[in-house]
Design a protein around this motif. Structure first.
Motif, PDB file in Angstrom:
ATOM      1  N   LYS A 113     -17.321  -7.035 -17.110  1.00 56.31           N
ATOM      2  CA  LYS A 113     -17.226  -5.734 -16.380  1.00 56.31           C
ATOM      3  C   LYS A 113     -18.160  -5.896 -14.919  1.00 56.31           C
ATOM      4  O   LYS A 113     -17.384  -5.464 -13.810  1.00 56.31           O
ATOM      5  N   GLN A 114     -19.048  -6.421 -15.045  1.00 53.72           N
ATOM      6  CA  GLN A 114     -20.003  -6.455 -13.831  1.00 53.72           C
ATOM      7  C   GLN A 114     -19.328  -7.613 -12.862  1.00 53.72           C
ATOM      8  O   GLN A 114     -19.448  -7.249 -11.635  1.00 53.72           O
TER       9      GLN A 114
ATOM     10  N   ALA B 244     -16.687  -5.929 -10.895  1.00 59.22           N
ATOM     11  CA  ALA B 244     -17.248  -5.168 -10.010  1.00 59.22           C
ATOM     12  C   ALA B 244     -17.654  -5.814  -8.907  1.00 59.22           C
ATOM     13  O   ALA B 244     -17.507  -5.233  -7.841  1.00 59.22           O
TER      14      ALA B 244
ATOM     15  N   LYS C 251     -15.151  -6.772  -6.172  1.00 62.49           N
ATOM     16  CA  LYS C 251     -14.374  -5.815  -5.546  1.00 62.49           C
ATOM     17  C   LYS C 251     -15.554  -5.236  -4.283  1.00 62.49           C
ATOM     18  O   LYS C 251     -15.311  -5.074  -3.206  1.00 62.49           O
TER      19      LYS C 251
ATOM     20  N   SER D 107      -9.431  -9.698  -8.777  1.00 70.79           N
ATOM     21  CA  SER D 107     -10.418  -8.401  -8.963  1.00 70.79           C
ATOM     22  C   SER D 107      -9.827  -7.724 -10.054  1.00 70.79           C
ATOM     23  O   SER D 107     -10.156  -6.535 -10.309  1.00 70.79           O
TER      24      SER D 107
END
Length: 486
Positions: free
Chosen positions: A39-40, A43, A46, A442
């Motif tokens: 998840k990180q 992020a 992006k 992404s």
């Protein structure tokens, strides 16, 4: 104690003389698995789409008292330190579009780089071992332009971004008048504005030893062609280079009036190869032939570093001997004996990684290549061992040069096996998980960041080097992996 060992080996390095050689051996002291925060990482990809702007460049010569004192101290100690940036952090180099578009563009540049490296070594294009002042500029080098440093050129110094390349032995910048120049982020260097610029005469010893040298209006002309069709042509000169607060005079550089290639955005190239005409070679006694670097990790706001001088060598580093290849003396070869997945050594013959008497094969550490390349037989066994230990992860189709990818969309974290390089003499480099399972878009597609090579040459690329403190001691013939993340 167990926790300390876990942390150390989770980062990357341990030394051992007892290396497991079968699936039944588990008596080693580092963990078999690591976790990636999916998840990180998504992020961060992006976030990386937002360019790093250079609007403060006109003010960059204004330094605090602390910075000025630090630079004076470095100048006295013979220590020279620069910030290192990935090209994607510089807005002028950014490609419009999403992360996948930029990834594909990077892989295209990388493929050209690898082709050029293999072609140069196969062709046996090298450098004569002359001292600085009577050196040789080769007519065949290569560069991809992934990492940049900022240096001052001339007097007064004009700040320029230049490509850092450990496989090249030349320093050059684009110069006015520009018959043919590509776009760069800084104004093109004008020799007429520098009081220290001195063109090399056609009759000089330096000019007589330059490959493909010519003469124009009494000045020595140089020409460097790269394997992908890029080139730089211009005047050979002696000029002053400024690193922070340190001024280095009479550095031999190419002043390029006709230039074309993959260096778009950068002003030129800073060669860090092992030859005498590279920047490291020309610094000579000032640094003892040593330098260290830490490549920028993805998703961080901080810059990496490039440091010259003996004080740059980290305490506690584990050292691997450099191997000299007369056929390609500019490259940094090291002895690799094997590969590991999940704490188990993959059954690959050491001969696959050996540099033979003809100068073929071997393993090169290269800042200009992104993805580590391995001979096909070694790669296939290595990949299969990784796939066998990641059956819990959903596979997806390959992307670009990668044939082993996973759809991790929706995952928060995943567990992956450790990846290790076993070096001759005992040291083991265990990579951070983010250095071998990387996002290619992404939306959650991650790929195993290695690729097969059609040649016998292995190249350890910059993705696998990210965040690891790496030192080169060319004078004594060693390369070191530091004990801390940098």
């Amino acid at each position: 104690m167990v926790f300390v060992l876990f942390l150390l080996s989770l980062l990357f390095l341990t030394t051992s003389t007892s290396i497991p050689t079968s699936s039944h051996s588990h008596n080693h002291s580092y963990p078999h698995f690591q976790r990636i925060n999916v998840k990180q990482t998504i992020a961060e990809t992006k976030l990386n789409l937002k360019p790093f702007h250079t609007t403060k460049q006109p003010q960059e010569n204004k330094k605090s008292n602390a910075e000025s004192m630090s630079e004076k101290s470095d100048a006295v100690s013979g220590k020279h330190k620069l910030k290192l940036l990935h090209r994607d952090k510089i807005s002028a180099f950014n490609i419009s579009g999403d992360h996948l578009s930029r990834f594909n563009a990077r892989m295209e540049r990388d493929s050209k780089r690898v082709t050029a490296v293999v072609r140069q070594i196969a062709g046996g294009v090298g450098y004569e071992t002359e001292e600085f002042g009577s050196g040789v500029v080769s007519g065949m080098e290569q560069g991809s332009g992934e990492y940049f440093v900022r240096i001052g050129v001339g007097s007064p110094p004009k700040n320029q971004y230049v490509v850092v390349d450990s496989g090249s032995d030349i320093i050059w910048v684009q110069c006015q008048p520009c018959t043919q120049c590509y776009h760069q982020s800084d104004p093109v260097f004008n020799p007429e504005d520098s009081s220290s610029y001195a063109g090399v005469s056609c009759g000089s010893t330096v000019c007589s030893r330059v490959e493909n040298a010519g003469c124009h209006e009494g000045r020595c002309r140089y020409e460097v062609s790269y394997g992908d069709g890029s080139y730089t042509k211009g005047t050979l000169a002696l000029e002053t280079i400024t690193l922070g607060g340190t001024v280095i005079r009479n550095v031999a550089i190419g002043c390029g009036h006709r230039n074309q290639g993959m260096f778009v955005g950068a002003a030129g190239l800073l060669g860090l190869g092992s030859g005498p005409m590279s920047f490291v070679g020309q610094l000579g006694g000032q640094t003892g032939g040593t330098f260290s670097y830490c490549l920028v990790s993805r998703g961080t706001e901080s810059s990496g570093s490039l440091e010259f001088g003996r004080e740059s060598v980290p305490v506690g580093a584990s050292w691997v001997s450099l191997i000299h290849n007369p056929r390609a003396p500019s490259f940094y070869y090291i002895g690799l004996s094997g590969l590991g997945v999940g704490g188990l050594r993959v059954p690959i013959s050491e001969d696959i990684f050996r540099l033979n008497e003809l100068g073929e094969g071997g393993v090169v550490m290269d800042t200009g290549t992104a993805v580590t390349r391995l001979p096909a037989a070694a790669y296939n066994a290595f990949r299969d061992a990784f796939v066998a230990q990641t059956t819990n992860l959903p596979k997806t189709s390959g992307v670009s040069i990668f044939d082993t990818c996973y759809d991790l969309n929706g995952f928060v974290t995943v567990r992956v096996p450790t990846i290790s390089f076993y070096f001759l003499g005992g040291p083991i480099l265990t990579l951070p998980a983010r250095n071998f399972l990387i996002p290619v878009d992404s939306v959650g597609t991650f790929c195993f960041a290695f690729a097969p090579s059609s040649s016998g040459l292995s190249i350890i690329g910059n993705i696998q080097q990210e965040g690891i403190e790496i030192s080169v001691d060319g004078a004594n013939g060693y390369i070191g992996f530091g004990p801390n993340i940098c």
